[in-house]
Every structure is written in C-alpha cells, then in structure tokens.
Design a protein around this motif. Structure first.
Motif, short mmCIF file in Angstrom:
data_model
loop_
_atom_site.label_atom_id
_atom_site.label_comp_id
_atom_site.label_asym_id
_atom_site.label_seq_id
_atom_site.Cartn_x
_atom_site.Cartn_y
_atom_site.Cartn_z
N ILE A 1 0.84 -1.20 0.00
CA ILE A 1 0.00 0.00 0.00
C ILE A 1 0.87 1.25 0.00
O ILE A 1 0.64 2.19 -0.77
N ALA A 2 1.89 1.27 0.84
CA ALA A 2 2.76 2.45 0.95
C ALA A 2 3.49 2.74 -0.35
O ALA A 2 3.76 3.90 -0.67
N GLY A 3 3.78 1.71 -1.12
CA GLY A 3 4.50 1.91 -2.37
C GLY A 3 3.63 2.04 -3.60
O GLY A 3 4.12 2.27 -4.70
N ALA A 4 2.33 1.92 -3.42
CA ALA A 4 1.41 1.95 -4.57
C ALA A 4 1.22 3.36 -5.11
O ALA A 4 1.21 4.32 -4.35
N ASP A 5 1.04 3.45 -6.43
CA ASP A 5 0.67 4.73 -7.02
C ASP A 5 -0.82 4.96 -6.73
O ASP A 5 -1.49 4.11 -6.16
N ILE A 6 -1.33 6.12 -7.12
CA ILE A 6 -2.69 6.50 -6.75
C ILE A 6 -3.75 5.54 -7.32
O ILE A 6 -4.71 5.20 -6.63
N GLU A 7 -3.55 5.07 -8.54
CA GLU A 7 -4.52 4.16 -9.14
C GLU A 7 -4.55 2.82 -8.41
O GLU A 7 -5.61 2.27 -8.12
N ASN A 8 -3.37 2.28 -8.13
CA ASN A 8 -3.32 0.99 -7.44
C ASN A 8 -3.72 1.11 -5.98
O ASN A 8 -4.31 0.18 -5.43
N ALA A 9 -3.44 2.24 -5.36
CA ALA A 9 -3.91 2.45 -3.99
C ALA A 9 -5.44 2.45 -3.95
O ALA A 9 -6.05 1.89 -3.04
N ALA A 10 -6.07 3.04 -4.96
CA ALA A 10 -7.53 3.04 -5.04
C ALA A 10 -8.07 1.62 -5.20
O ALA A 10 -9.09 1.26 -4.61
#
Length: 81
Positions: free
Chosen positions: A38-47
């Motif tokens: 989660i901490a390393g995810a970009d905005i799309e993948n965090a969503a």
C-alpha cells in the motif's frame, strides 16, 4: 481526508505506526507485506487496494500525507493521553 472513509481500528493504527517507526506494534508477515504494498502503490493501485483494504489504505495515506497524521494515528491507537 474524506469523511466518507472507513473508521480505522486501533490495531491497524498500531500496525501502521510500527511500519513508519512511530511506536505501535508490528503486524504479522502478511500484514507487513500488505502495508508495504500500500505504501509503495501509485494512486490508481492504492484506489484498487482500498476496495479490499479500506482502513489499511486510509491509515497509510494519513501517515504519509496528512499534517499531524502520525499524531492522529497515535490517538486512534491509544498511544496518546
């Protein structure tokens, strides 16, 4: 943060605090890997991750981006008087 977001449990707050080095206590191996993802995810993948793990994504985003976010998580975790 959006007021429509889920409530963060004290356990999740403690896990995120531990991951960022601010006290708390660490999760198990799977939980640690999830929080790192989660901490390393970009905005799309965090969503996308938030669809399955809303509280965890919210807690990590608070820790990373909100002014006073660590203090907020410490209060949720019960680590602040």
């Amino acid at each position: 943060m959006n007021t429509d977001t889920p409530t963060i449990p004290a356990e999740t707050a403690n896990h995120v605090l531990a991951m960022f080095g601010y006290g708390g206590y660490p999760p198990g191996r799977w939980g640690q890997q999830l929080l790192e993802l989660i901490a390393g995810a970009d905005i799309e993948n965090a969503a996308l991750l938030a669809q399955a793990f809303p509280a965890e994504v919210q807690a990590v985003q608070i820790a990373k981006y909100d002014k006073g976010g660590i203090a907020q998580l410490q209060a949720i975790a019960g680590n602040v008087a």
